[in-house]
Motif scaffolding. Sequence first.
Motif, PDB file in Angstrom:
ATOM      1  N   ASP A   1       0.855  -1.176   0.000  1.00 50.68           N
ATOM      2  CA  ASP A   1       0.000   0.000   0.000  1.00 50.68           C
ATOM      3  C   ASP A   1       0.896   1.232   0.000  1.00 50.68           C
ATOM      4  O   ASP A   1       1.601   1.508   0.968  1.00 50.68           O
ATOM      5  N   ARG A   2       0.880   1.994  -1.086  1.00 52.53           N
ATOM      6  CA  ARG A   2       1.805   3.119  -1.226  1.00 52.53           C
ATOM      7  C   ARG A   2       1.491   4.258  -0.259  1.00 52.53           C
ATOM      8  O   ARG A   2       2.394   4.994   0.147  1.00 52.53           O
ATOM      9  N   ALA A   3       0.243   4.412   0.136  1.00 51.41           N
ATOM     10  CA  ALA A   3      -0.118   5.509   1.025  1.00 51.41           C
ATOM     11  C   ALA A   3       0.326   5.248   2.463  1.00 51.41           C
ATOM     12  O   ALA A   3       0.800   6.149   3.148  1.00 51.41           O
ATOM     13  N   THR A   4       0.173   4.011   2.927  1.00 48.50           N
ATOM     14  CA  THR A   4       0.490   3.690   4.320  1.00 48.50           C
ATOM     15  C   THR A   4       1.854   3.037   4.494  1.00 48.50           C
ATOM     16  O   THR A   4       2.323   2.885   5.623  1.00 48.50           O
ATOM     17  N   ARG A   5       2.486   2.616   3.383  1.00 48.59           N
ATOM     18  CA  ARG A   5       3.775   1.916   3.393  1.00 48.59           C
ATOM     19  C   ARG A   5       3.689   0.579   4.116  1.00 48.59           C
ATOM     20  O   ARG A   5       4.672   0.074   4.650  1.00 48.59           O
ATOM     21  N   THR A   6       2.510  -0.027   4.129  1.00 45.20           N
ATOM     22  CA  THR A   6       2.333  -1.345   4.720  1.00 45.20           C
ATOM     23  C   THR A   6       2.229  -2.388   3.614  1.00 45.20           C
ATOM     24  O   THR A   6       1.902  -2.067   2.464  1.00 45.20           O
ATOM     25  N   SER A   7       2.519  -3.641   3.962  1.00 44.83           N
ATOM     26  CA  SER A   7       2.539  -4.697   2.960  1.00 44.83           C
ATOM     27  C   SER A   7       2.139  -6.015   3.588  1.00 44.83           C
ATOM     28  O   SER A   7       2.200  -6.181   4.813  1.00 44.83           O
ATOM     29  N   GLU A   8       1.737  -6.953   2.750  1.00 46.40           N
ATOM     30  CA  GLU A   8       1.425  -8.304   3.214  1.00 46.40           C
ATOM     31  C   GLU A   8       1.869  -9.320   2.175  1.00 46.40           C
ATOM     32  O   GLU A   8       1.960  -9.021   0.979  1.00 46.40           O
ATOM     33  N   VAL A   9       2.138 -10.527   2.643  1.00 47.63           N
ATOM     34  CA  VAL A   9       2.596 -11.605   1.775  1.00 47.63           C
ATOM     35  C   VAL A   9       1.419 -12.519   1.463  1.00 47.63           C
ATOM     36  O   VAL A   9       0.702 -12.953   2.371  1.00 47.63           O
ATOM     37  N   ILE A  10       1.218 -12.804   0.178  1.00 46.16           N
ATOM     38  CA  ILE A  10       0.198 -13.760  -0.242  1.00 46.16           C
ATOM     39  C   ILE A  10       0.824 -14.747  -1.221  1.00 46.16           C
ATOM     40  O   ILE A  10       1.902 -14.502  -1.773  1.00 46.16           O
ATOM     41  N   GLY A  11       0.151 -15.866  -1.429  1.00 44.10           N
ATOM     42  CA  GLY A  11       0.653 -16.858  -2.366  1.00 44.10           C
ATOM     43  C   GLY A  11       1.105 -18.119  -1.672  1.00 44.10           C
ATOM     44  O   GLY A  11       0.529 -18.543  -0.660  1.00 44.10           O
ATOM     45  N   MET A  12       2.192 -18.735  -2.194  1.00 40.29           N
ATOM     46  CA  MET A  12       2.575 -20.065  -1.757  1.00 40.29           C
ATOM     47  C   MET A  12       3.908 -20.136  -1.021  1.00 40.29           C
ATOM     48  O   MET A  12       4.151 -21.092  -0.284  1.00 40.29           O
TER      49      MET A  12
END
Length: 429
Positions: A290-301
Amino acid sequence: MNTHPRTAQRFTASPSVGAPGGTDAAHLAPNGHLVLIGGALDESPEILTRIIELAGARRGTRAPRIAILTTASEPATSAEAAQDPTTESDEADGRYYAELFERHGAVGVPIPIGASAQPAYPGSPYSRATASQADTAELIRGADGVFLGGGDQTNYVLALFTSSVAGEPPFGARTDTPALTAIREVLALGGVVAGTSAGLAVQQGADMVSGGADIHNAWKHGATPGYDIEREGRDALTHVPAGGLGLFPEALLDSHFSEWARPPRSIRLARALGRSACVGVDEHTALVYDRATRTSEVIGMRGVSLLNFDGCEGAGDTIIGTRWSYLVPGDSHDFASGTTKRGDMLADLELPLAPAAGVDLWADDGSRPLLTLAQSLLASPELAASGESSVERHPGYRTTLRRDERTLALPTGGFSDLIISITPISTTH
């Protein structure tokens, strides 16, 4: 489902200076999301659904439109090749991704920006020139998201920027093309830019990696500005100082990270350039940012590696003290605060076994021996483990993994603050 307490660790990455070109679009607000895919997207329902959901936030109940750029792919050699679904080319890949997104509920719109300066064959709509055409920009501007396919990330730089110096590639002073301005506007209005493999790598700012598939050669010789350079007949470690599109400002970016033994080349590049951090994404995996909040999450395998170089020592082909954290699906990371929150999804893996003696820890065959060594060490009471890298090449290198009081191992397969050190193997007796 087994669970464990949620934990938080710190990983601080100073935002890098992006290189978004010289237009007003460079100053647009950091809105929207990025979906950074490490490669081998295939037909991942979770990743594709997330891209479409993020794009659909702008569209409401109507199917979102995804502008598809396959500029990183090689040009088609003929009209027949462009129509052949068994070949890989900019045109064929554009159709493939359009069909892929349509199967998952979006409208895929191939954008005919190709790698070649001129159409590769008479009648081809794909070339770099289309990036400067107003109708191409309007086509992108009408989308809710943008997807960047894989191949060679320098093709995106060559096509989406224009150089300030006539006849020179846009690796220095440069200006956004209308197409790139439109991509930035899609983000600024809350859209999404997703990219796989090269489409991930080009989203970073300064110092975009542009070569170095031969990991041993990259470590031995170090980094050089430019691209398409060989040393000793092998791909050299190169970078574009002006960088990629400048969409992800937090760190260096790399793809196929565990599968293609990318940690050593990232360490070598970052140390040479004085960079503090690298984010490496595995195949079948995405980091949603998220460019506005600088937060991120990992999805996938699989997982995402965070490398921190602040405590490194040494230079050249001896670099000691890189801190390695590994995030798995369900984990999230806040780049603003430098903290990681761990999820509770246990990895669907048997207890990892250490690689057998003689295994090349830098093998790029998808076997992920370096990650396996890390996870096997952390599943044991041992404090350190090591192995040789590029055992048939000279000089050889030893990679040592060590845990200390900061190191944390989790039952999910994730971990924090494991220490990587790489040194030459002595040939004296």
